[in-house]
Design an enzyme around this catalytic site. Structure first.
Site, mmCIF file in Angstrom:
data_model
loop_
_atom_site.group_PDB
_atom_site.id
_atom_site.type_symbol
_atom_site.label_atom_id
_atom_site.label_comp_id
_atom_site.label_asym_id
_atom_site.label_seq_id
_atom_site.Cartn_x
_atom_site.Cartn_y
_atom_site.Cartn_z
ATOM 1 N N LYS A 13 0.823 -1.218 0.000
ATOM 2 C CA LYS A 13 0.000 0.000 0.000
ATOM 3 C C LYS A 13 0.851 1.260 0.000
ATOM 4 O O LYS A 13 0.486 2.249 -0.615
ATOM 5 C CB LYS A 13 -1.043 -0.017 1.115
ATOM 6 N N ARG A 85 -6.448 3.295 11.578
ATOM 7 C CA ARG A 85 -6.081 1.894 11.795
ATOM 8 C C ARG A 85 -7.001 1.211 12.794
ATOM 9 O O ARG A 85 -6.826 0.035 13.077
ATOM 10 C CB ARG A 85 -4.667 1.839 12.327
ATOM 11 N N ARG A 119 12.025 -7.315 3.067
ATOM 12 C CA ARG A 119 11.835 -5.902 2.689
ATOM 13 C C ARG A 119 13.067 -5.042 2.988
ATOM 14 O O ARG A 119 13.674 -5.153 4.048
ATOM 15 C CB ARG A 119 10.628 -5.339 3.434
ATOM 16 N N ARG A 152 13.789 -2.473 8.094
ATOM 17 C CA ARG A 152 13.102 -1.713 9.145
ATOM 18 C C ARG A 152 13.226 -2.429 10.477
ATOM 19 O O ARG A 152 13.195 -3.660 10.525
ATOM 20 C CB ARG A 152 11.626 -1.568 8.766
ATOM 21 N N ARG A 163 2.005 -7.152 14.305
ATOM 22 C CA ARG A 163 1.359 -6.164 13.424
ATOM 23 C C ARG A 163 0.228 -6.796 12.622
ATOM 24 O O ARG A 163 -0.822 -6.185 12.419
ATOM 25 C CB ARG A 163 2.404 -5.529 12.500
HETATM 26 P P1 AMP Z 1 3.587 1.423 8.843
HETATM 27 O O1 AMP Z 1 4.784 2.078 8.250
HETATM 28 O O2 AMP Z 1 2.292 1.943 8.295
HETATM 29 O O3 AMP Z 1 3.674 -0.092 8.802
HETATM 30 O O4 AMP Z 1 3.572 1.821 10.400
HETATM 31 C C1 AMP Z 1 4.638 1.478 11.240
HETATM 32 C C2 AMP Z 1 4.236 1.618 12.699
HETATM 33 O O5 AMP Z 1 3.874 2.981 12.973
HETATM 34 C C3 AMP Z 1 3.024 0.807 13.145
HETATM 35 O O6 AMP Z 1 3.340 -0.542 13.435
HETATM 36 C C4 AMP Z 1 2.588 1.600 14.381
HETATM 37 O O7 AMP Z 1 3.434 1.341 15.483
HETATM 38 C C5 AMP Z 1 2.817 3.039 13.938
HETATM 39 N N1 AMP Z 1 1.622 3.624 13.276
HETATM 40 C C6 AMP Z 1 1.504 4.023 11.976
HETATM 41 N N2 AMP Z 1 0.284 4.508 11.723
HETATM 42 C C7 AMP Z 1 -0.410 4.424 12.885
HETATM 43 C C8 AMP Z 1 -1.750 4.738 13.274
HETATM 44 N N3 AMP Z 1 -2.652 5.239 12.405
HETATM 45 N N4 AMP Z 1 -2.101 4.504 14.564
HETATM 46 C C9 AMP Z 1 -1.232 4.019 15.466
HETATM 47 N N5 AMP Z 1 0.024 3.661 15.169
HETATM 48 C C10 AMP Z 1 0.451 3.855 13.884
#
Ligand code: AMP
Length: 203
Positions: A13, A85, A119, A152, A163
């Site tokens: 995404k 989320r 990744r 990451r 996650r």
């Molecule tokens: P992502 O890069 O979208 O996979 O996000 C990485 C991490 O950022 C997630 O595992 C959460 O710890 C935090 N995070 C990102 N977006 C949100 C959100 N909308 N609400 C809460 N935590 C978030």
């Protein structure tokens, strides 16, 4: 125009949101990227949640997204990648903005685990590669800007599982909240085909 991208980790995404936002001239708001760029007190607060794959508390997240949506580059519209989320975030978002479309990019857990394990992300521009399915031309170097590619810190086996569990329990249920504006996309297709499907359905 406001479009939300929702999908499990590894669904692509972020890659799609970046490309489509450039194509449609919309701002790209990745909450994960915003949090990874945090410094000082904010970084201290969010690091322990992120490294273990947990969600940042809603109050803080909502404050961050409100500030970001107020920036001038969002006036023409934006793609939200990683927000909302959970249902609390979705309800708060309804109070501040009208949403036009929600794109769900779906892949199986097996595929997500396979992809996330390999990744690689450019630490300068954030471009995403994969050791098996989308390799850079030169090992560990970004094709776009020559930046170093790194894994990451939340792409460990335990954090990936946490996650995905949160995705199924908290994020997936919000799709029914958006059922009238929902577009479903098969994220297991090659990247170019996924982009084509999204653009076709948005037209
Ligand atoms: P992502 O890069 O979208 O996979 O996000 C990485 C991490 O950022 C997630 O595992 C959460 O710890 C935090 N995070 C990102 N977006 C949100 C959100 N909308 N609400 C809460 N935590 C978030």
């Amino acid at each position: 125009m406001i479009i939300i991208f929702i999908g499990p980790q590894g669904s692509g995404k972020g890659t799609q949101a970046k490309y489509i936002s450039e194509k449609l001239k919309l701002a790209h708001i990745s909450t994960g990227d915003l949090l990874r760029k945090a410094t000082g007190k904010l970084k201290e607060k969010v690091d322990s949640y992120m490294n273990t794959g947990r969600l940042i508390p809603d109050g803080l997240m909502i404050k961050i997204i409100k500030e970001r949506l107020n920036k001038p580059d969002c006036h023409k519209g934006a793609i939200l990648d990683g927000f909302p989320r959970n249902i609390e975030q979705a309800e708060e978002l309804d109070k501040i903005i009208d949403i036009d479309k929600v794109i769900e990019i779906n892949i199986s857990d097996e595929e997500a685990i396979r992809r996330l394990g390999g990744r690689l992300t450019c630490r300068d521009c954030g471009a995403v590669y994969n050791e098996r399915t989308n390799q850079p031309r030169q090992k560990d170097i970004c094709d776009k800007d020559g930046g170093r590619l790194t894994k990451r810190s939340d792409d460990t086996e335990t954090a990936i599982k946490a996650r995905l569990e949160i995705y199924h329990k908290e994020t997936f249920p919000i799709l029914s909240h958006y059922k009238d504006i929902l577009i479903k996309i098969n994220g297991e297709n090659p990247i170019e085909k996924v982009t084509e499907d999204i653009l076709e359905k948005l037209n």
